[in-house]
Design an enzyme around this catalytic site. Structure first.
Site, PDB file in Angstrom:
ATOM      1  N   THR A   1      36.047  65.288  94.272  1.00 59.56           N
ATOM      2  CA  THR A   1      37.432  65.423  93.852  1.00 59.56           C
ATOM      3  C   THR A   1      38.219  66.414  94.684  1.00 59.56           C
ATOM      4  OG1 THR A   1      36.581  67.044  92.292  1.00 59.56           O
ATOM      5  CG2 THR A   1      36.957  64.827  91.464  1.00 59.56           C
TER       6      THR A   1
ATOM      7  N   LEU B   1      47.600  71.998  92.244  1.00 56.43           N
ATOM      8  CA  LEU B   1      47.031  72.947  93.203  1.00 56.43           C
ATOM      9  C   LEU B   1      47.108  72.401  94.623  1.00 56.43           C
ATOM     10  CD1 LEU B   1      43.917  74.025  91.124  1.00 56.43           C
ATOM     11  CD2 LEU B   1      45.882  75.465  91.685  1.00 56.43           C
TER      12      LEU B   1
ATOM     13  N   LYS C   1      46.694  71.835  84.321  1.00 48.86           N
ATOM     14  CA  LYS C   1      46.080  70.873  83.399  1.00 48.86           C
ATOM     15  C   LYS C   1      45.202  69.940  84.243  1.00 48.86           C
ATOM     16  CE  LYS C   1      50.164  70.675  80.367  1.00 48.86           C
ATOM     17  NZ  LYS C   1      51.252  69.761  79.929  1.00 48.86           N
ATOM     18  N   GLY C   2      44.275  69.295  83.629  1.00 45.68           N
ATOM     19  CA  GLY C   2      43.375  68.427  84.398  1.00 45.68           C
ATOM     20  C   GLY C   2      44.052  67.136  84.816  1.00 45.68           C
TER      21      GLY C   2
ATOM     22  N   GLY D   1      41.912  64.708  86.700  1.00 50.79           N
ATOM     23  CA  GLY D   1      40.855  63.810  87.162  1.00 50.79           C
ATOM     24  C   GLY D   1      40.856  62.466  86.452  1.00 50.79           C
ATOM     25  N   GLU D   2      41.283  62.450  85.224  1.00 51.96           N
ATOM     26  CA  GLU D   2      41.167  61.216  84.442  1.00 51.96           C
ATOM     27  C   GLU D   2      42.509  60.633  84.048  1.00 51.96           C
ATOM     28  OE1 GLU D   2      37.461  61.589  82.069  1.00 51.96           O
ATOM     29  OE2 GLU D   2      37.702  63.726  82.450  1.00 51.96           O
TER      30      GLU D   2
END
Lengths: 752, 333
Positions: free
Chosen positions: A465, A644, A715-716, A718-719
């Site tokens: 990732t 990021l 916040k994430g 990846g999904e």
């Protein structure tokens, strides 16, 4: 030093990966290593009555054939859903019992991989055959929570029947989703080497500390005697999270033969020796007034689980957070069938539930006669509809507005079948995406040198990732160094504690620990340089010195680059361990993470509900002669706090959307009902999108500030990208054809 | 994989001699052979690699016949511009098959002998497979998944589907296969090469042990120039046909002089739909007659559980393919 956060930074590990010098777990070659292969059961339920290993043993190169009778003992550990580190609670080759098709029944060790695999083919087994059910029976479902009780698995607010009764329009619909398998490019593998009572395991993993803890427990070893190494991971998507049978069997085999052993699981075996996305049924009853405002919201999810674990991935916890409704009822239910235990697969709670929710909203919008985007707008909410706390940030409608404009949503004519392009029917569909912001404790160690280098170490993972890159970016930004001067070491259980890489948590949690370590370094350096007699910061109160993009600043405008200040210290080098401990993390949760578990706070805390949001729009074409379904355009706008790295984040979101095309139109693990076997256990027949299926995919990342989730405001992501895609495509198929398809995948066979 | 002997003869006589031995199999591109060997379905004792037989390479696009060496690669033929103009159905059925990697490896002689993708045939955990294990039964018909199986030409012993694309074009356009074997050379009408499963699904072709396919010939006809291969598949590339049609039309004004129709993804062997062809000859080609031809092509289809959709899908694909061929025949494309 230029700002490195929120810019597009090329992966620091890219040159190593494209030149083949990145060492993956299966690349290691311990001296004297032998090769393993699994023989697996042809039946799904029954008992092994005899196992003939003689032909395998006679095969040239075969060193040993291990069976349930000859395998060295170890203590089995519980599965994840029972609170343990395993991928499942049932361990094969402990006895003659067969509980799923493709269950390992023998382990062949040989001098070459080819000989081991041939040996496995030569094993013949006889069984007392039982009658399996591979599909769950939704009528035979039950409610079970993580602790074995019903806590949190049923939610009731208001009166759902009253809400439906007062609605102008209602929908009462059911959606089904199939078994799916992760199919990461990198095969599952494990390499184990014993040296006396010390054990080293190389294995692609999303959680090296989970592995180490479970392996140590299985052999009654101190964790210091077990090394687990996973420097690079070629895709995981949830499939490399727990300790699987192939890991434990390889460790036992290495012990049995007294030599290092490596097993590479074959592609067909990858469908049965690890986890998958369980099949599910999503039931919705929604009611809305004449403006589309919800009066009732009911979602009952029934998900498949094995006979020996309760796979609770509570999707209703996510769907119930989406839209305001005075009356809400949700239930999280399970039904058993004869498979190995399922698990997490990219967006494990969200992909299948949003295929249901976002189609149900579309169906209701169609009935009410409001535009699907307006349907979401009138039901948008700034407070969690059940928990009654505000969202820490929620930019759902900003996402819709932005994606609508770029996509040209205003060109959509509402009537199904009203848009065409030559021989193609054209449809536009939209759907909401969300992903909870899970919070896990993490540590990270950063060592900085006055020569201008930094070393970042933590037991986190780069599952493909970009974690190596973003941790370097965070350190570079804080410490005032070039990204290339920040070396990141990860993927070893012995490094400072970092959580499992799952649930889109690594950047937020482990990244925040890296950030904290850098602040500690600045404080330590400030303390030392302010105490000196010379220098720009000499004599200042260190408590008043702040770190600003790699520069130490005093209250009166004094400043000195951190690296310069560090060079002026006696040691010229400093090291700190940073911590991320969000206020919502209880001691119990922190301890769980430190023990290798998944001690997540969130997405709802006593103060806030924390979710990332997105809106996706799909253009679908359906051919009038072949009925083929294609997706020429897929747009997504997402708001997930601080981004990021705009390059790796873009790739993550785009990858999720591409996978969503597969979920919508391609992916299904076909089953043979009478014998409960998976039929298309290879990537020729398990369809996923090829390049030609992916045309225009546009990803937009909106600015969003969230000071509550963590110090980085991350916040994430990846999904998030996969969550809304299948529903957006299904809604577009309905718009193109007038056909409402409530099962995944949607195939041309449904449209003839 | 079982260990095997490997031979690479440099002349065809030696190849035939090696290939006639018990347990020997012929290897060309290997895309089917090696795959099935790895998963334990085929366990030859010896492989006879014929890729050094350079006389079997190449192809020629002539004015009255098109000839292919058995070792011509799918990719080179599928990408040939002259062939694209002369016989679009041949190039289209090649480049719409498999993936670029497979097309570069696979040879035409092997391609026409492509094995079924029946999951029960491919998974040796199933003892029941009359094709792999004669007399053992058929797991597909014994309650199994049949949505991808043959609805034409199957038997009580086997409903495995022939998955290839190029073969549909060959059967539609009266291709012939040339071979050399222990009994000498012969020419076989392509339509006779594959045999229906009947009670002996393990017997798939009329080729004798040691008989090597050396080439393929396609006569040039009016319908070949206005031909088309339409392939309906669940993804855009690298997928087997859910239904496909190889068609061609020769028009005399508004009247169909000659029509060719073969259908893929639906039958046990490459499948010529002659009744559908006859329905068009002597009449006009309209959307209506095209759809009627599609229906006729599937008149004898016997759907299995889950494969009912193939009758409608296949008929639509035939009709759609004919519309494109008609446009080509009348200068519309």
């Amino acid at each position: 030093m230029a700002q490195t956060i929120n810019t597009a930074v090329t992966r620091t590990d890219a040159p190593r990966k494209v030149t083949g010098t990145a060492t993956y777990a299966a690349d290691v070659l311990p001296a004297g290593m032998l090769h393993g292969a699994l023989a697996t059961s042809s039946i799904a339920v029954g008992t092994l009555t005899s196992l003939d290993t003689s032909a395998a043993e006679a095969e040239p190169g075969v060193v040993a054939v291990l069976t349930h009778e000859t395998l060295p003992d170890y203590k089995t550990v519980k599965g994840f859903y029972a609170g343990g580190p395993g991928s499942a609670s049932f361990w094969p080759m402990e006895g003659p019992e067969i509980k799923y098709a493709g269950q390992p029944i023998a382990y062949v060790v040989a001098q070459t991989a080819a000989a081991a695999r041939r040996g496995a083919q030569l094993i013949s087994a006889e069984y007392e055959v039982g009658t399996p059910n591979i599909h769950m029976d939704p009528a035979d479902s039950f409610v079970i929570g993580a602790q074995g009780d019903n806590k949190g698995m049923v939610t009731t607010k208001g009166d759902i029947d009253a809400g439906l009764a007062e609605a102008a329009q209602t929908v009462d619909v059911e959606y089904t989703t199939p078994f799916q398998h992760h199919n990461p490019m990198e095969m599952f593998s494990a390499t184990a080497e014993w040296r006396g009572d010390r054990l080293t395991v190389w294995m692609p993993s999303q959680s090296v500390r989970t592995l180490r803890g479970g392996i140590a427990a299985a052999y009654d070893l101190p964790e210091t005697s077990v090394r687990v190494i996973s420097p690079f991971v070629g895709g995981a998507f949830g499939s490399k999270a727990g300790i699987t049978p192939y890991t434990m069997l390889t460790i036992a085999a290495a012990k049995a033969v007294g030599a290092p052993v490596r097993l590479i699981v074959t592609r067909p075996q990858m469908y049965t020796v690890a986890t998958f996305r369980p099949e599910s049924v999503q039931k919705f009853r929604l009611g809305a007034d004449a403006n589309g405002k919800l009066t009732a919201f009911e979602h009952i999810e029934i998900a498949q689980t094995s006979q020996f674990d309760a796979v609770v991935n509570p999707g209703t916890h996510i769907t119930r957070a989406m839209y305001a409704s005075p009356n809400i009822h949700t239930e999280q239910r399970l039904a058993r069938s004869d498979t190995n235990t399922g698990g997490f697969m990219r967006a494990p709670n969200e992909m299948q539930t949003f295929f249901g929710l976002e189609q149900a909203m579309d169906e209701l919008a169609h009935k009410v006669g409001v535009d699907p985007v307006e349907m979401r707008r009138v039901n948008d909410t700034d407070r969690h509809p059940v928990e009654d706390v505000p969202f820490s940030s929620r930019s759902l409608m900003e996402c819709y507005d932005s994606v609508s404009e770029g996509f040209g949503w205003q060109n959509r004519t509402p009537e199904p079948g009203s848009m065409t392009d030559g021989d193609w029917l054209v449809g536009y569909g939209c759907a909401t995406a969300t992903y909870p912001t899970n919070i896990l404790a993490s540590n990270a160690r950063v060592r900085m040198q006055g020569t201008g280098n930094a070393y970042i170490e933590l037991a986190a993972h780069d599952v493909g990732t970009g974690s190596y890159t973003i941790f370097a970016q965070i350190a570079a930004a804080r410490l005032g160094l070039p990204v290339g001067a920040c070396d990141v070491v990860m993927g070893e259980a012995d490094l400072p504690v970092a959580p499992l890489s799952g649930g889109s948590t690594t950047a937020a949690s482990a990244g925040s620990a890296v950030h904290d370590a850098c602040l500690r370094i600045a404080r330590m350096v400030a303390t030392e340089v302010t105490a000196r007699s010379e220098g720009p910061l000499a004599g200042l109160d260190p408590a008043q010195v702040t770190l600003d993009d790699g520069v130490l600043r005093g209250p009166g405008g004094q400043s000195q680059p951190l690296v310069e200040a560090l060079a002026a210290t006696a040691a010229g080098e400093v090291e700190a361990v940073g911590e991320f401990r969000h206020p919502a993390l209880t001691d119990q949760l922190i301890r769980a993470t430190f023990a290798g578990g998944y001690g997540t706070a969130g997405p709802v805390t006593p103060e806030f509900a924390m979710f990332a949001f997105g809106a996706e729009m799909a253009e679908v074409h359906v051919h009038r002669w072949t009925h083929e379904i294609r997706v020429p355009r897929l747009h997504g706008s997402f708001a997930a706090g601080t981004i990021l790295n705009r390059k790796t984040a873009h790739s993550q979101l785009m990858g999720g959307m591409v996978w969503g095309i597969g979920s919508a139109l391609h992916e299904i693990t076909e089953v043979d009902k009478p014998r409960a076997r998976f039929l298309n256990a290879n990537i020729a027949e398990y369809l996923i999108p090829v390049n030609a299926d992916v045309r225009e995919v546009r990803v937009e990342m909106l600015d969003e500030q969230d000071d509550y989730v963590n110090p980085l405001g991350v916040k994430g992501i990846g999904e998030l990208g996969i969550v809304g895609t299948a529903a957006a495509i299904a809604n577009a198929v309905h718009h193109a054809t007038g056909k409402r398809l409530r099962k995944l995948p949607i195939r041309m066979s449904d449209l003839v | 994989m079982r260990n095997f002997d490997y031979h690479r003869p440099t002349d065809i006589a030696a190849a035939i001699e090696a290939a006639r031995a018990d347990g020997a199999e012929i290897l060309a591109g290997g895309t089917t052979m090696v795959d099935l060997m790895k998963i334990g379905v085929w366990e030859p004792q010896a492989l006879v690699d014929i890729t050094s037989l350079s006389e079997l390479e190449g192809y020629d696009v002539g004015s009255d016949r098109i000839t292919f060496g058995a070792l011509a690669r799918m990719a080179e033929v599928g990408d040939d511009d002259a062939l694209k103009t002369a016989a679009p159905v041949l190039t289209e059925s090649l480049w719409k098959a498999a993936s670029p990697q497979l097309r570069h490896a696979a040879r035409l002689g092997g391609n026409i002998l492509q094995q079924t993708r029946c999951p029960y045939f491919r998974d040796t955990a199933y003892a029941q497979c009359n094709k792999r294990n004669p007399g053992s039964g058929c797991a597909a018909l014994d309650g199994g998944e049949t949505n991808l199986h043959a609805i034409l030409g199957g038997s009580d012993a086997c409903v495995a589907m022939y998955p290839g694309d190029f073969a549909q074009a060959l059967v539609a356009f009266d291709a012939e296969v040339t071979t050399k074997g222990p009994g000498g050379a012969r020419t076989i009408p392509f339509a006779d090469l594959h045999v229906l499963p009947g009670d002996t699904p393990h017997i798939e072709t009329i080729l004798n042990r040691g008989e090597i396919v050396t080439g393929i010939t396609v006569p040039v006809t009016g319908a070949l120039k206005a031909s088309h291969y339409l392939k309906a598949r669940d993804r855009e590339s690298y997928a087997f046909a859910s239904a496909s049609a190889a068609v061609g039309l020769d028009m005399d004004g508004d009247t169909v002089r000659d029509a060719r129709i073969a259908i893929g993804g639906v039958a046990a062997v490459p499948w010529r739909a002659r009744a559908a062809e006859d329905s068009l000859k002597g009449g006009p080609l309209t959307e209506e007659t095209a759809r009627e031809a599609g229906r006729i092509a599937f008149a004898d289809a016997v759907p299995l559980e889950g494969s009912e959709y193939k009758i409608k899908l296949g008929a639509d694909v035939v009709a759609g393919a004919l519309m494109t061929a008609h446009a080509r025949a009348t200068g519309g494309e």
